[in-house]
Design an enzyme around this catalytic site. Structure first.
Site, mmCIF file in Angstrom:
data_model
loop_
_atom_site.group_PDB
_atom_site.id
_atom_site.type_symbol
_atom_site.label_atom_id
_atom_site.label_comp_id
_atom_site.label_asym_id
_atom_site.label_seq_id
_atom_site.Cartn_x
_atom_site.Cartn_y
_atom_site.Cartn_z
ATOM 1 C CG ASP A 120 -7.924 -3.549 -1.818
ATOM 2 O OD1 ASP A 120 -8.411 -4.605 -2.273
ATOM 3 O OD2 ASP A 120 -8.271 -3.082 -0.722
ATOM 4 C CG ASP A 165 -2.144 -0.923 0.961
ATOM 5 O OD1 ASP A 165 -2.716 -0.877 -0.138
ATOM 6 O OD2 ASP A 165 -2.492 -1.683 1.873
#
Length: 400
Positions: free
Chosen positions: A181, A116
């Protein structure tokens, strides 16, 4: 003469109608800018009075603001929100705050234990670079891309999302889990390739996007949340969920990540298959029988107790922002108009909090992870982020 007056009258009515419509659009944008300024003024006043660099993500069950460390995957969004507030207002007083909150994340560029970092540095440093052309931010963006690239598994052609040897992920029996994601983190790789001239970043991003397109999507164009690979052979081991209702359900924010991700991939590659994939995901979302009239989805399109299920404003905001971009590539399909409807819903009292409430976040009614019992029907800093990005894109399109 009657005909001339009648024509003049009709023209004035048409002009007045157009002017009224334009004024309404301007009022909507300005109203939401004013709201964001008010909420962020309250939020940053609290942070500055603390003498620390605090990073608000959501609110706790007692209503108090929940602050996060810099290695939290959401740490880039609040700095990004301050950059967006500067862009929306042109008020330079926001610059030193945006710089301070961004530069507090400096060490993230070396983080390699999850994927991320694209969210974290893209939302903060990349936005700072885009708005001020800060050359000193480029090395941070490039180093972050290098760190993210360490998670690329050539045998599978994907960037591994989570480590699977510890935490709750270790209990799932995964080897190389990839979540939808991760499509969002590819933007950082594309940008780093442009900045550095190193095509390695670009090639990794394309490989990941292509492999995800091949394995993450069902026949109805909905996507799985998690696909687990054998990192050596690329064999698909499992297709599951972590944050959705069930392995075969369509987790709402996952569909938004997919839609935004492939729209963004087209921006950098101009590869028509990414545009086609984005439109396929659009068709799944907006033709779904469980999508509410206000276009703000339930947290999962297959959640068992619809309509008595929480909504996810973060999924709606992300989708709206991507729709504005998609409308520039594929005009005359009503994409901007759909985005406008979503934004109108989110900007209404049903989702936008009154100033001074909601922990000073902008939007209410988002969902983090119901299976983990975390962040259910709360504000989330990334819901605000994509709402503000959508507002910027809407304003820029209407200026043209």
């Amino acid at each position: 003469m009657k005909t001339a007056f009648a024509t003049l009258g009709l023209a004035l009515l048409v002009f007045a109608g157009c002017a009224g419509q334009k004024k309404t659009e301007i009022d909507f944008i300005q109203d939401n800018i004013d709201n964001a300024v008010a909420q962020h003024t309250l939020q940053t006043d609290i942070i500055e009075k603390s003498g620390k660099v605090l990073n608000p993500r959501t609110i706790d069950k007692d209503g108090s603001i929940h602050y996060i460390p810099i290695d939290d995957w959401c740490s880039g969004f609040f700095p990004g929100n301050i950059w967006f507030t500067y862009e929306l207002t042109g008020d330079k007083k926001w610059i030193p705050l945006a710089e301070k909150y961004t530069e507090a994340l400096d060490s993230v560029q070396y983080l390699t234990w999850h994927h991320d970092v694209g969210f974290m540095i893209g939302s903060s440093y990349l936005n700072g670079y885009r708005r001020l052309g800060k050359e000193e931010y480029k090395p941070v963006i490039i180093q972050t891309a290098k760190s993210l690239s360490t998670r690329f598994r050539p045998g599978a052609g994907v960037i591994q999302s989570w480590d699977a040897d510890k935490g709750w992920q270790a209990q799932r029996g995964w080897k190389c889990p990839v979540i939808i994601d991760n499509m969002m983190n590819l933007e950082l790789l594309f940008e780093a390739s442009l900045m550095s001239g190193d095509s390695t970043f670009y090639n990794i991003a394309v490989s990941h996007a292509n492999t995800t397109m091949k394995n993450h999507f069902r026949a109805d164009n909905s996507c799985y949340h998690v696909v687990d690979y054998d990192p050596e052979t690329g064999e698909v081991r499992k297709k599951q969920t972590a944050q959705g209702y069930a392995d075969e359900s369509a987790w709402a924010r996952g569909q938004a990540w997919a839609f935004y991700g492939y729209t963004m991939c087209y921006r950098y590659t101009h590869d028509a298959k990414y545009l086609e994939q984005a439109e396929k995901v659009y068709n799944f979302i907006f033709n779904n029988k469980n999508l509410p009239e206000d276009l703000v989805p339930y947290w999962d399109f297959d959640a068992p107790n619809i309509p008595n299920e929480p909504r996810d404003a973060s999924a709606a905001a992300c989708t709206a922002s991507a729709l504005y971009e998609l409308s520039t590539y594929v005009p005359n399909k009503g994409y901007k108009e759909t985005a406008d409807k979503i934004m109108e819903s989110l900007g209404s009292p049903a989702y936008r909090a009154a100033v001074g409430t909601n922990g000073n976040f902008i939007l209410m009614h988002s969902v983090g992870s119901i299976p983990h019992g975390a962040e259910i029907d709360v504000p989330l800093n990334y819901a605000d982020y994509y709402f503000l990005e959508g507002l910027i894109r809407k304003r820029d399109l209407e200026k043209k």
